[in-house]
Design a protein around this motif. Structure first.
Motif, PDB file in Angstrom:
ATOM      1  N   SER A 387       1.057  -1.174   0.059  1.00 12.74           N
ATOM      2  CA  SER A 387       0.144  -0.322  -0.143  1.00 12.74           C
ATOM      3  C   SER A 387       1.138   1.402   0.163  1.00 12.74           C
ATOM      4  O   SER A 387       2.028   1.003   0.277  1.00 12.74           O
ATOM      5  CB  SER A 387      -1.193  -0.536   0.821  1.00 12.74           C
ATOM      6  N   ALA A 388       0.090   2.722  -0.560  1.00  9.23           N
ATOM      7  CA  ALA A 388       0.681   3.743  -0.298  1.00  9.23           C
ATOM      8  C   ALA A 388       0.814   3.793   1.363  1.00  9.23           C
ATOM      9  O   ALA A 388       0.369   3.483   2.860  1.00  9.23           O
ATOM     10  CB  ALA A 388      -0.016   5.383  -1.056  1.00  9.23           C
ATOM     11  N   PRO A 389       1.397   5.011   2.002  1.00 11.57           N
ATOM     12  CA  PRO A 389       2.506   5.435   3.338  1.00 11.57           C
ATOM     13  C   PRO A 389       0.468   5.861   3.615  1.00 11.57           C
ATOM     14  O   PRO A 389      -0.251   6.158   3.490  1.00 11.57           O
ATOM     15  CB  PRO A 389       3.187   6.188   2.694  1.00 11.57           C
ATOM     16  N   VAL A 390       0.317   5.246   4.532  1.00 12.00           N
ATOM     17  CA  VAL A 390      -1.685   5.364   5.848  1.00 12.00           C
ATOM     18  C   VAL A 390      -0.950   6.699   6.027  1.00 12.00           C
ATOM     19  O   VAL A 390      -2.009   7.461   6.614  1.00 12.00           O
ATOM     20  CB  VAL A 390      -1.194   3.995   6.591  1.00 12.00           C
ATOM     21  N   GLY A 391       0.456   6.850   7.236  1.00 13.61           N
ATOM     22  CA  GLY A 391       0.069   8.256   7.434  1.00 13.61           C
ATOM     23  C   GLY A 391      -0.573   8.166   9.144  1.00 13.61           C
ATOM     24  O   GLY A 391      -0.498   9.607   9.271  1.00 13.61           O
ATOM     25  N   GLU A 392       0.181   6.956   9.632  1.00 11.64           N
ATOM     26  CA  GLU A 392      -0.836   7.135  10.971  1.00 11.64           C
ATOM     27  C   GLU A 392      -0.270   6.130  11.884  1.00 11.64           C
ATOM     28  O   GLU A 392       0.912   5.189  10.786  1.00 11.64           O
ATOM     29  CB  GLU A 392      -2.493   6.266  11.028  1.00 11.64           C
ATOM     30  N   ALA A 393       0.035   6.174  13.010  1.00 15.28           N
ATOM     31  CA  ALA A 393       1.181   5.674  13.933  1.00 15.28           C
ATOM     32  C   ALA A 393       0.637   4.128  14.119  1.00 15.28           C
ATOM     33  O   ALA A 393       1.664   3.340  14.178  1.00 15.28           O
ATOM     34  CB  ALA A 393       0.908   6.660  15.646  1.00 15.28           C
ATOM     35  N   TRP A 394      -0.123   3.954  13.501  1.00 13.38           N
ATOM     36  CA  TRP A 394      -1.018   2.380  13.927  1.00 13.38           C
ATOM     37  C   TRP A 394      -0.161   1.374  13.227  1.00 13.38           C
ATOM     38  O   TRP A 394       0.348   0.353  13.390  1.00 13.38           O
ATOM     39  CB  TRP A 394      -2.600   2.136  14.065  1.00 13.38           C
ATOM     40  N   ALA A 395       0.162   1.702  11.911  1.00 12.12           N
ATOM     41  CA  ALA A 395       0.629   1.081  10.534  1.00 12.12           C
ATOM     42  C   ALA A 395       2.314   1.185  11.304  1.00 12.12           C
ATOM     43  O   ALA A 395       3.139   0.705  10.903  1.00 12.12           O
ATOM     44  CB  ALA A 395       0.974   2.579   9.350  1.00 12.12           C
ATOM     45  N   THR A 396       3.245   2.484  11.871  1.00 11.51           N
ATOM     46  CA  THR A 396       4.064   2.265  11.804  1.00 11.51           C
ATOM     47  C   THR A 396       4.165   1.395  12.552  1.00 11.51           C
ATOM     48  O   THR A 396       5.528   0.439  13.227  1.00 11.51           O
ATOM     49  CB  THR A 396       4.530   3.531  12.389  1.00 11.51           C
ATOM     50  N   GLY A 397       3.652   1.142  14.070  1.00 11.57           N
ATOM     51  CA  GLY A 397       4.074   0.002  15.040  1.00 11.57           C
ATOM     52  C   GLY A 397       3.688  -1.220  14.640  1.00 11.57           C
ATOM     53  O   GLY A 397       4.645  -2.355  14.989  1.00 11.57           O
ATOM     54  N   VAL A 398       2.779  -1.581  12.944  1.00 10.10           N
ATOM     55  CA  VAL A 398       2.954  -2.910  13.038  1.00 10.10           C
ATOM     56  C   VAL A 398       4.468  -3.070  12.406  1.00 10.10           C
ATOM     57  O   VAL A 398       3.902  -4.279  11.994  1.00 10.10           O
ATOM     58  CB  VAL A 398       1.824  -3.087  12.368  1.00 10.10           C
ATOM     59  N   LEU A 399       4.471  -2.600  11.503  1.00 13.77           N
ATOM     60  CA  LEU A 399       5.665  -2.807  11.008  1.00 13.77           C
ATOM     61  C   LEU A 399       6.909  -3.055  11.624  1.00 13.77           C
ATOM     62  O   LEU A 399       7.795  -4.401  11.387  1.00 13.77           O
ATOM     63  CB  LEU A 399       5.926  -1.521   9.600  1.00 13.77           C
ATOM     64  N   LEU A 400       6.984  -2.530  12.864  1.00 18.93           N
ATOM     65  CA  LEU A 400       8.514  -2.429  13.380  1.00 18.93           C
ATOM     66  C   LEU A 400       8.175  -4.247  14.253  1.00 18.93           C
ATOM     67  O   LEU A 400       9.191  -3.940  14.626  1.00 18.93           O
ATOM     68  CB  LEU A 400       8.172  -1.598  14.603  1.00 18.93           C
ATOM     69  N   ASP A 401       6.899  -3.853  14.912  1.00 21.67           N
ATOM     70  CA  ASP A 401       6.542  -4.865  15.560  1.00 21.67           C
ATOM     71  C   ASP A 401       6.268  -6.370  14.417  1.00 21.67           C
ATOM     72  O   ASP A 401       7.341  -7.553  14.798  1.00 21.67           O
ATOM     73  CB  ASP A 401       4.752  -5.427  16.090  1.00 21.67           C
ATOM     74  N   ALA A 402       6.566  -6.704  13.846  1.00 23.94           N
ATOM     75  CA  ALA A 402       6.841  -7.397  12.430  1.00 23.94           C
ATOM     76  C   ALA A 402       7.709  -7.173  12.674  1.00 23.94           C
ATOM     77  O   ALA A 402       8.874  -8.607  12.076  1.00 23.94           O
ATOM     78  CB  ALA A 402       5.883  -6.931  11.043  1.00 23.94           C
ATOM     79  N   ALA A 403       8.873  -6.237  11.638  1.00 25.55           N
ATOM     80  CA  ALA A 403      10.103  -6.729  11.578  1.00 25.55           C
ATOM     81  C   ALA A 403      11.385  -7.409  12.775  1.00 25.55           C
ATOM     82  O   ALA A 403      11.717  -7.838  12.170  1.00 25.55           O
ATOM     83  CB  ALA A 403      10.577  -4.800  11.260  1.00 25.55           C
ATOM     84  N   ASP A 404      10.826  -6.730  13.920  1.00 25.50           N
ATOM     85  CA  ASP A 404      10.923  -7.725  15.415  1.00 25.50           C
ATOM     86  C   ASP A 404      10.605  -8.781  15.276  1.00 25.50           C
ATOM     87  O   ASP A 404      11.495  -9.468  15.856  1.00 25.50           O
ATOM     88  CB  ASP A 404      10.673  -7.361  15.931  1.00 25.50           C
ATOM     89  N   LEU A 405       9.800  -9.027  15.040  1.00 27.82           N
ATOM     90  CA  LEU A 405       9.071 -11.102  14.878  1.00 27.82           C
ATOM     91  C   LEU A 405       9.877 -11.964  13.844  1.00 27.82           C
ATOM     92  O   LEU A 405      10.508 -12.411  14.273  1.00 27.82           O
ATOM     93  CB  LEU A 405       8.122 -10.949  14.757  1.00 27.82           C
TER      94      LEU A 405
END
Length: 985
Positions: A387-405
């Motif tokens: 997707s294109a950038p969402v511009g909301e904090a939830w998207a950042t958190g999800v991506l970083l959590d997924a990267a950590d896993l």
């Protein structure tokens, strides 16, 4: 025959005929034209191999759209490996208006002619349509002039009908007499069907085969990718139906091939192809198109107009493209004559690479829905990647959590994708700095060695917490030091210390420790940093911290200033002190290295495990690699050759890293010791050491290459490597033999070259330094080589002493210590074999690699003075130990010495259960039944000492350490044994 070369016999025969003509001095151009995916490159490679087999020299160039701006880039590829290339290429471009018979083109032509004077040439240029204009002009001019030279030029060129008109082809201005052209047709349906059937190797339904042929569209590229994805999906009874979407394929080769085909076709053609796929996916649009086409110029004309409007393409060229794609097999007439993709899978593959706003919006909506229902972070992040950038904090958190896993699961590619995508979302600068640090570290480690440095530098420019800034600085410093920029790395760390760490003494100490460790990559910087570290520690040890003090112990250990016992006392005292979590990794890694040098291998291994457990593998840290290197050093010290060779990365150069690593140096020695010298030579030749980074790993590899050269009968070459290793080490104040014993290795080379005086001087110096460190491994090695250099009775005395010391090390080394059970503790004093014969019982593993050559040398010395019985005993033991270790080279050396001493050939293995004598087996079986040594002696009417001797020998042959292991070892019918055919008296 491969997919790409089917139905290409005529083309290969043409090239062969033209090659023969060229070898006779009449060159020409063979142009191989074809659409994307028809196998041009594979055919060119086959032609090149054919020419090489016929004795021609092949000059290759592969053109790329990335290099069109580099004048003469393709020609440079062709000629770059010749001795006169630098002067011919020149550093400055020719002035404008320079005629073609002068300047750089003329120099390059003369260079080509000089090559042709030596041997007939095949000039192979792939994708010439992507060549820079200067190269194209040069190639055209060359074709005009090779008709009287032994030069055959074979060129591939894309000839597909695209929406954007192509540029003139290479040969449009050439006489037909100079060119032989062949256009590669798509695979015939029959050939494609044969390939599908042969891929399964059994009868399959005709409908399934037809589906595969249609999805392959006559393209070798697409059909090969499809068959790769379908491998193993069919059942024994009947193959599964060919799916209609790429999501059902794994690993996705087919979709990737279609994407590459679209990219090769150009942006306008790609947009038209995707628009057609979208129309083909929408039944309502189909009906509207058919209605609008009634009374018009037919369905094809209506589709062409719509596609042109959707893609912004030239309406006059779209009908031609549809016709061309139908001819190639990518499209087929649908109901009413409307062109459609040949198979739904092909259409879906085209759609899967569509990156339009509507597709992005759909992925955005899917991600939001998945978050609301609580799906896994990685599943949601997978949608956000599309997707294109969402511009909301939830998207950042999800991506970083997924990267950590992904990092935890060691899936670096996924982690990279999530972190890169996270940077597109808004976040505070401090958090962005942390993300950049991790992303840069991963890119450096997994993409290429220079990829992550810009990310890490950007992380350093952003504000952040002091601890996070230290992590970023350490990561950047590590990357720079490994690139040979140790001084720049230390400047980065010092700049951080001066500007940002006021009031954080613990972080200052961590930065200073990191600086000292990174200075290992540069001799001059290392001396400067350690001088400062020593001076500071003398004034106030607290200023350097426990990790810094440990580094000083390491420095003194390698500089020959302390003994192993003293070093370990100091290291253990430092380990007992509280340590800052950020500095603990430095302390553990340094302690592990010192423990390994001191032959405290079990302790070193525990420190490595503890250190790696505390490291975040996705962050660049000098101690992460250091700990891994210590782990490899431990395996090498134990002679664990299989473990050293188990990592595929150790057997070839690492992508993006031109210089050898520590693991590759040890793997090189392991290959030599296991008799795989050809593989060792290939590994050594894979590195160009003309201008390497001056790192300690280079020293280790030089030593390993010296071992290889000595083993393959090149003592002069080996001596050069050993002395160069010593020069580099001495420049770092590394004089102790604990790192690499280059002096003893050099001494052995001098002896092989008939220079006993030089050998003796080196061996005596090695013994002096070994006595300072005072561990069995270094002392035994130094005494063995000094004994060889001394010769005579004195040499035998030195060799005997080496064996005694190494036996003592085998009996008491840490590699053999284990937590005793209550039963073992109770009976150890009265049941363990005696100290003299307790090698196998205690586990001589840590010094086995030195004890074996010492025994061999002892056997040779004894043979020389006429003590053949003792000699055979020593040599038999050496052969047994070598066999158990898997040391093929040392076993062969021991057996050769046995034969020289008059021993005859034996047909039994030296180790394993099959090697036990009848007495050894009987005693071992009773011991396996939990009987004590005294009980066995009374039962068999033997002296207790005899039982101990036989049991010790059985332990050694079985390769075990404890009585509890006897049962399993005795049932082994020979899995521990090497090949039969040892020697005996």
């Amino acid at each position: 025959m491969s997919v790409a070369l089917r139905e290409r016999r005529e083309e290969l025969e043409l090239v062969a005929a033209e090659a023969e003509r060229a070898r006779a001095g009449a060159g020409r151009l063979v142009l191989l034209r074809g659409a994307t995916g028809t196998g041009r490159t594979a055919l060119l490679e086959a032609a090149a191999e054919q020419a090489e087999a016929a004795g021609m020299r092949v000059l290759r160039a592969r053109c790329s759209p990335d290099h069109t701006s580099v004048p003469f880039g393709a020609v440079f590829q062709l000629l770059a490996h010749g001795p006169g290339f630098d002067s011919a290429a020149g550093e400055e471009p020719d002035p404008p208006g320079t005629p073609p018979h002068r300047g750089r083109p003329a120099r390059l032509w003369r260079l080509l002619r000089s090559y042709a004077d030596d041997v007939p040439l095949l000039v192979a240029v792939d994708d010439v349509h992507l060549a820079d204009e200067s190269s194209r002009r040069w190639l055209v001019e060359a074709v005009r002039r090779i008709d009287r030279l032994p030069v055959l030029m074979v060129v591939t060129e894309r000839s597909q009908y695209d929406i954007d008109p192509p540029a003139d082809g290479l040969v449009h201005a050439l006489s037909p007499a100079l060119v032989r052209t062949r256009t590669l047709a798509p695979l015939s349906a029959g050939s494609a069907a044969e390939l599908v059937r042969s891929a399964l190797g059994r009868p399959v339904p005709a409908e399934w085969v037809d589906d595969c042929v249609r999805a392959g569209a006559g393209s070798p590229l697409l059909l090969r990718a499809l068959l790769d994805d379908l491998g193993g999906t069919a059942t024994e009874d009947a193959p599964a139906a060919l799916p209609d979407n790429c999501a059902a394929l794994y690993p996705g080769s087919y979709a990737a091939a279609v994407s590459w085909w679209l990219d090769s076709a150009g942006p306008t053609t790609t947009e038209v192809a995707r628009a057609l796929a979208a129309l083909d996916d929408d039944e309502e649009d189909d009906e509207k198109d058919e209605d609008s086409a009634s009374g018009g110029g037919g369905h094809g004309d209506a589709d062409a107009g719509l596609l042109a409007r959707m893609a912004g393409a030239d309406p006059a060229r779209v009908p031609g493209w549809l016709t061309a794609m139908t001819g190639l097999g990518l499209l087929r007439p649908g109901p009413g004559g409307r062109p459609r993709y040949a198979h739904p899978l092909l259409r879906d593959a085209v759609l899967s690479s569509w990156s339009g706003a509507l597709r992005q919006a759909a992925h955005h909506r899917a991600a939001e829905a998945m978050v609301r229902r609580g799906d896994r972070a990685e599943a949601v992040a997978g949608q956000l990647l599309r997707s294109a950038p969402v511009g909301e904090a939830w998207a950042t958190g999800v991506l970083l959590d997924a990267a950590d896993l992904a990092v935890r699961d060691d899936r670096s590619d996924d982690a990279l994708a999530f972190l890169r995508r996270a940077l597109d979302e808004p976040m505070p600068d401090a958090r962005r700095s942390v993300v950049l640090t991790e992303l840069g570290s991963l890119e450096y480690a997994t993409v290429r060695s220079t990829a992550g440095i810009p990310r890490l530098a950007e992380a350093m420019r952003l504000p952040g917490l002091p601890r996070d800034r230290v992590r970023a600085a350490v990561a950047l410093g590590t990357a720079l030091a490994r690139q040979g920029e140790a001084r720049t790395a230390i400047d980065v760390l010092r700049g951080l210390e001066d500007e940002h760490l006021t009031g954080h003494p613990d972080l200052v100490r961590t930065v200073q420790t990191a600086s000292a460790l990174l200075s290992d990559h540069d001799p001059a910087t290392r001396r400067e940093v350690y001088r400062w570290l020593r001076e500071t520690a003398e004034r106030s040890p607290r200023l350097v911290g426990t990790a810094g003090q440990a580094l000083l112990v390491r420095y003194e250990s390698t500089a020959g200033l302390t003994s192993a016992a003293s070093a370990m006392r100091r290291i253990r005292a430092l380990l007992a002190q509280p340590a800052d979590p950020l500095a603990e990794g430095f302390l553990l890694g340094t302690a592990a290295a010192v423990a390994q040098w001191a032959d405290q291998l079990d302790e070193a291994e525990r420190l490595v495990r503890r250190g790696l457990a505390g490291q975040r593998p996705s962050l660049l840290h000098p101690m992460h690699l250091a700990l891994q290197n210590v782990r490899v050093d431990i395996a090498a010290a134990r002679g664990a050759y299989a473990e050293l060779l188990a990592d595929p990365g150790a057997l070839s150069p690492v992508a993006g890293r031109p210089d050898p690593a520590n693991a590759q140096a040890h793997a090189l020695i392991a290959l030599v010791e296991t008799g795989r010298t050809e593989e060792a030579t290939a590994l050594a030749d894979g590195f160009d050491l003309q201008n390497p980074y001056d790192s300690w790993e280079l020293n280790r590899f030089l030593y390993a290459r010296g071992v290889l050269r000595a083993a393959t009968g090149d003592p002069a070459g080996a001596l050069g490597d050993f002395l160069e290793c010593g020069r580099h080490q001495s420049a770092r104040d590394v004089v102790s033999p604990v790192v690499t014993p280059w002096r003893t290795a050099s001494a052995e080379c001098h002896l092989a070259l008939g220079r006993p005086r030089q050998a003796l001087a080196l061996a005596e110096e090695e013994l002096r330094l070994a006595a300072v460190w005072n561990t069995p491994r270094v002392l035994g090695r130094a005494l063995r080589v000094l004994g060889t250099a001394t010769g005579g009775r004195r040499g035998l005395e030195l060799t005997d002493r080496a064996v005694r010391i190494l036996r003592q090390g085998a009996d008491g080394a840490s590699g053999g210590t284990r937590e005793p059970t209550r039963e073992a503790t109770r009976e150890s004093a009265r049941e363990a074999p005696s100290d003299r014969d307790g090698i196998a019982a205690q586990g001589g593993e840590p010094v086995e690699t030195e004890l074996i050559p010492a025994l061999i040398e002892q056997g040779r010395r004894l043979t020389a003075v006429g003590e053949r019985a003792r000699a055979r005993e020593a040599l038999r033991e050496a052969a047994e130990r070598a066999e158990r270790l898997g040391a093929v080279r040392m076993r062969a050396s021991a057996e050769a010495a046995l034969r020289e001493g008059g021993a005859r050939r034996a047909a039994t293995a030296r180790t394993g259960s099959g090697s036990l004598t009848a007495s050894e087996r009987r005693i071992a079986e009773l011991a396996a039944q939990s009987r004590t040594n005294m009980e066995i002696a009374e039962l068999l009417h033997l002296a207790r000492r005899t039982v101990e001797t036989h049991l010790t020998s059985a332990y050694r042959k079985l390769g075990i350490r404890r009585r509890a292991e006897l049962g399993a070892a005795l049932t082994d019918t020979g899995s521990r044994s090497g090949p039969p055919g040892g020697t005996r008296a």
